[in-house]
Structure formats: C-alpha cells, structure tokens
Design a protein around this motif. Structure first.
Motif, PDB file in Angstrom:
ATOM      1  N   ALA A   1      44.040  42.220  43.863  1.00 17.12           N
ATOM      2  CA  ALA A   1      44.334  43.008  45.061  1.00 17.12           C
ATOM      3  C   ALA A   1      45.627  43.804  44.876  1.00 17.12           C
ATOM      4  N   GLN A   2      46.654  43.172  44.285  1.00 17.64           N
ATOM      5  CA  GLN A   2      47.917  43.863  44.039  1.00 17.64           C
ATOM      6  C   GLN A   2      47.727  45.077  43.126  1.00 17.64           C
ATOM      7  N   LEU A   3      46.831  44.926  42.153  1.00 19.64           N
ATOM      8  CA  LEU A   3      46.617  45.979  41.162  1.00 19.64           C
ATOM      9  C   LEU A   3      45.528  46.967  41.590  1.00 19.64           C
ATOM     10  N   HIS A   4      44.990  46.776  42.798  1.00 22.35           N
ATOM     11  CA  HIS A   4      43.938  47.647  43.331  1.00 22.35           C
ATOM     12  C   HIS A   4      42.717  47.677  42.409  1.00 22.35           C
ATOM     13  N   ILE A   5      42.414  46.524  41.814  1.00 24.98           N
ATOM     14  CA  ILE A   5      41.204  46.386  40.998  1.00 24.98           C
ATOM     15  C   ILE A   5      40.116  45.804  41.896  1.00 24.98           C
ATOM     16  N   GLU A   6      39.147  46.622  42.247  1.00 25.96           N
ATOM     17  CA  GLU A   6      38.116  46.193  43.184  1.00 25.96           C
ATOM     18  C   GLU A   6      36.988  45.441  42.498  1.00 25.96           C
ATOM     19  N   LYS A   7      36.826  45.656  41.196  1.00 28.13           N
ATOM     20  CA  LYS A   7      35.761  44.974  40.452  1.00 28.13           C
ATOM     21  C   LYS A   7      36.204  44.866  38.999  1.00 28.13           C
ATOM     22  N   CYS A   8      35.901  43.726  38.368  1.00 21.56           N
ATOM     23  CA  CYS A   8      36.306  43.532  36.978  1.00 21.56           C
ATOM     24  C   CYS A   8      35.201  42.806  36.208  1.00 21.56           C
ATOM     25  N   ILE A   9      35.337  42.827  34.906  1.00 29.20           N
ATOM     26  CA  ILE A   9      34.516  41.978  34.036  1.00 29.20           C
ATOM     27  C   ILE A   9      35.405  40.819  33.633  1.00 29.20           C
ATOM     28  N   LEU A  10      35.036  39.633  34.048  1.00 28.57           N
ATOM     29  CA  LEU A  10      35.883  38.459  33.940  1.00 28.57           C
ATOM     30  C   LEU A  10      35.469  37.642  32.721  1.00 28.57           C
ATOM     31  N   ILE A  11      36.438  37.359  31.850  1.00 21.06           N
ATOM     32  CA  ILE A  11      36.194  36.616  30.620  1.00 21.06           C
ATOM     33  C   ILE A  11      37.172  35.447  30.582  1.00 21.06           C
ATOM     34  N   GLY A  12      36.662  34.221  30.673  1.00 23.71           N
ATOM     35  CA  GLY A  12      37.531  33.058  30.737  1.00 23.71           C
ATOM     36  C   GLY A  12      37.183  32.027  29.697  1.00 23.71           C
ATOM     37  N   HIS A  13      38.211  31.490  29.036  1.00 21.44           N
ATOM     38  CA  HIS A  13      38.023  30.448  28.029  1.00 21.44           C
ATOM     39  C   HIS A  13      38.421  29.089  28.601  1.00 21.44           C
ATOM     40  N   SER A  14      37.529  28.108  28.479  1.00 17.95           N
ATOM     41  CA  SER A  14      37.821  26.717  28.844  1.00 17.95           C
ATOM     42  C   SER A  14      38.289  26.639  30.299  1.00 17.95           C
ATOM     43  N   MET A  15      39.520  26.198  30.567  1.00 17.95           N
ATOM     44  CA  MET A  15      40.015  26.165  31.945  1.00 17.95           C
ATOM     45  C   MET A  15      39.886  27.534  32.599  1.00 17.95           C
ATOM     46  N   GLY A  16      40.190  28.595  31.839  1.00 15.41           N
ATOM     47  CA  GLY A  16      40.045  29.946  32.369  1.00 15.41           C
ATOM     48  C   GLY A  16      38.599  30.292  32.675  1.00 15.41           C
ATOM     49  N   GLY A  17      37.672  29.713  31.907  1.00 22.93           N
ATOM     50  CA  GLY A  17      36.256  29.914  32.191  1.00 22.93           C
ATOM     51  C   GLY A  17      35.850  29.291  33.507  1.00 22.93           C
ATOM     52  N   LYS A  18      36.414  28.138  33.822  1.00 21.91           N
ATOM     53  CA  LYS A  18      36.111  27.505  35.105  1.00 21.91           C
ATOM     54  C   LYS A  18      36.740  28.269  36.269  1.00 21.91           C
ATOM     55  N   THR A  19      37.935  28.823  36.040  1.00 23.20           N
ATOM     56  CA  THR A  19      38.525  29.687  37.061  1.00 23.20           C
ATOM     57  C   THR A  19      37.661  30.927  37.268  1.00 23.20           C
ATOM     58  N   ALA A  20      37.168  31.495  36.167  1.00 21.10           N
ATOM     59  CA  ALA A  20      36.305  32.679  36.259  1.00 21.10           C
ATOM     60  C   ALA A  20      35.015  32.360  37.005  1.00 21.10           C
ATOM     61  N   MET A  21      34.391  31.210  36.699  1.00 14.54           N
ATOM     62  CA  MET A  21      33.170  30.812  37.406  1.00 14.54           C
ATOM     63  C   MET A  21      33.432  30.619  38.891  1.00 14.54           C
ATOM     64  N   THR A  22      34.555  29.957  39.219  1.00 10.74           N
ATOM     65  CA  THR A  22      34.909  29.740  40.622  1.00 10.74           C
ATOM     66  C   THR A  22      35.067  31.068  41.347  1.00 10.74           C
ATOM     67  N   THR A  23      35.717  32.037  40.695  1.00 10.64           N
ATOM     68  CA  THR A  23      35.911  33.351  41.302  1.00 10.64           C
ATOM     69  C   THR A  23      34.578  34.058  41.521  1.00 10.64           C
ATOM     70  N   ALA A  24      33.709  34.003  40.524  1.00 12.76           N
ATOM     71  CA  ALA A  24      32.407  34.668  40.649  1.00 12.76           C
ATOM     72  C   ALA A  24      31.549  34.039  41.739  1.00 12.76           C
ATOM     73  N   LEU A  25      31.657  32.730  41.896  1.00 13.89           N
ATOM     74  CA  LEU A  25      30.842  32.023  42.891  1.00 13.89           C
ATOM     75  C   LEU A  25      31.376  32.166  44.312  1.00 13.89           C
ATOM     76  N   THR A  26      32.685  32.414  44.449  1.00 10.14           N
ATOM     77  CA  THR A  26      33.283  32.526  45.788  1.00 10.14           C
ATOM     78  C   THR A  26      33.520  33.969  46.199  1.00 10.14           C
ATOM     79  N   GLN A  27      33.637  34.876  45.233  1.00 11.58           N
ATOM     80  CA  GLN A  27      33.892  36.280  45.536  1.00 11.58           C
ATOM     81  C   GLN A  27      33.092  37.152  44.566  1.00 11.58           C
ATOM     82  N   PRO A  28      31.766  37.072  44.642  1.00 13.72           N
ATOM     83  CA  PRO A  28      30.944  37.771  43.646  1.00 13.72           C
ATOM     84  C   PRO A  28      31.146  39.280  43.621  1.00 13.72           C
TER      85      PRO A  28
END
Length: 302
Positions: free
Chosen positions: A114-141
C-alpha cells in the motif's frame, strides 16, 4: 531525473539509481514495534523498465532480502519487470516485534504494498516466505496476480527441520568484543558446529552476524523466533481458496513438499502446478539459480 536523487515518502527513505538497485531503508530505523500493528519492512528495488506486474520476493527463516539479489538482477534483465526483495519482521534490517505469525507477516506485506502504491504483484516466497505469500494470496487475492511457493507447502513442517537446534546454538554463542570480523565469524562457526552439522547451513546462519559498536550479535530476533517457532512451522487454517495461477517449486532432494501435501495444495490452490528441480535441496535458488530463474520465467509466460 538526476543520476542520484532522494525521495522521502511516508517515512521511507529511498535512494534511486536509474537502471540499478534502489536501496530503500526505513528512516530512522525502528528496532521494536507493538505486536498488533504492521511494521515498516525494509526492502530493495531492482527497477525494470517494463510496465508489467512487479515481482516481490519473500525470504525464509533466518534469511534476508539479499538472498534473492542475484536472482532479482537476472529477472530484471530477462523480463524487464520491477523486482522487490523484502526483509520480514525480525529479520535483516526490518524492525523487531514480539509477534511472528503468518497473519502478522502478511499484514506487514500488505502495508508495504500500500505504501508503494503496488495494487497487484507476483508473489514469490521461499519456505517461511512461501507461507507468508500463501497467507496473503488466501486473504487478499486481489493483491496477487500469480503465486510462486518455493519448497514449502501449506502443512506442518516441524518434523522436517532442525531449526530448534539452530536457535539453541545461536543463543549459546559467545563472541569476544573488539576483534576483526573475520575472526568473529571463525569463532562463531566453531561454536555453531556442534549443533549445526552442515557447512552450508552454518554459512547461511552466519550472514546474520553483525557488528554493533565493537560487539557482535545476531540481527535476527532469536527470542521472537524461538517463542513462535511452532507458529512458523505450522500454517493457519483457511476455508478460502486462491484461484490464480500458482506454482509450487520444490527441490528434488528436499522433503518439504511431499505427495502427502498434494490434496491440501489442490484444495487451497486449485490452479496449482507442482514441479521439482533436480539435484536441488531446500535452498533451490542457491543450489540451482539458473534452473530456478528458468522455472520462474516459464511460469510467467504460461
């Protein structure tokens, strides 16, 4: 625009070098935050010239945004896209907080986008970051155009890790003050060796050893990581799904994505494709960077 200019926006201080790495830091650095509010994550931007959706990389436990710098530079050259690499809370140069859950880390990411005014991104997460990425996709698709989950699944991972031993070894470490950094690293590695057997893992952990006024310390928040290790190794329960294109990319020599995980992956991510990179361990991007980059590009073009 001049070769070097400074922007100050919403508390973020950024140096911009056209065509090169944009070095961005929270200024002034805040070392602690309340458990409920999002923290201002530190991040680096590799600025592509194209207008396509930017790529955002999220590192794993004990990692930092620098883990993906060489990958990011290559992807900018190959795709023209802007690429961000981000430090999670309690990691790298991001603020420390007593909370370390996927809901909190996903909230931090949403705050940054939101700070960077990025309205949509391609999210790439490794391990813990992958779980953060999945959580983001599932809560804010709506924020996520495509999702890449690197060597992790939406399942319990405690049985597959030695992180508790790593934390103990790091907490037990004692380093003399006012010694050269190279000497401090050798002392630290000698002390880690009894509990951290793999040389590559010791070197990875040592990337977190920093010097502060002549004293050596870990920049990661070991207290918060230890307190929340069960949260980090598990995954929140979701009844929502992410319908967007999704790639689960595993290391063929790693046990982090197993066939037992496939039903849950398909339930939460019905468009998911699962691929493995041969001869790669959990740290795919370090073991096989060219294969990793090729897999990402193929996925973007699919």
């Amino acid at each position: 625009m001049s070769a070097l200019c400074r922007l100050v926006h919403r508390g973020l201080s950024c140096r911009l070098f056209p065509g090169q790495l944009d070095v961005c830091r929270v200024a002034p650095p805040v070392r602690s935050a309340s458990s409920s509010s999002p923290v201002n994550l530190t991040y680096d931007v590799f600025d592509g010239k194209g207008e396509s959706t930017p790529l955002v990389f999220l590192h794993g436990l004990f990692g930092s945004k620098s883990n993906f710098h060489s990958i990011a530079k290559s992807l900018v050259q190959r795709t023209g896209r802007k690429v961000l690499t981000v430090d999670a809370r309690n990691h790298g140069n991001s603020p420390h907080s007593s909370a370390l859950t996927y809901e909190a880390m996903s909230g931090d990411l949403k705050h940054l986008l939101a700070q960077l005014h990025i309205e949509k991104c391609i999210l790439i997460g490794h391990s813990m970051g992958g779980k953060t990425a999945m959580t983001t996709a599932l809560t804010q698709p709506g924020l996520v155009e495509r999702l890449v989950v690197v060597d992790i699944s939406p399942a319990q991972t405690t049985a597959r890790t030695n992180f508790r031993y790593y934390i103990q070894a790091m907490q037990d470490m004692k380093i003399s003050s006012d010694i050269p950094r190279s000497t401090a690293r050798r002392m630290a590695e000698d002390q880690l060796r009894s509990l951290v057997k793999e040389h590559s893992v010791r070197q990875f952990l040592l990337t977190n050893l920093v010097e502060q006024n002549g004293h050596y310390a870990w920049r990661v928040n070991l207290e918060a990581i230890s307190a929340h290790l069960d949260d980090i190794m598990s995954f929140p329960n979701f009844n929502t799904v992410f319908e967007g294109p999704t790639l689960f990319l595993g290391g063929a020599s790693s046990a982090y994505i197993s066939s037992e995980d496939y039903p849950e992956i398909q339930r939460l991510f019905p468009s998911a494709d699962i691929q493995y990179i041969p001869d790669a361990s959990h740290w795919i991007h370090a073991d096989k960077p060219l294969d990793f980059i090729s897999s990402i590009i193929s996925f973007l073009q699919s």
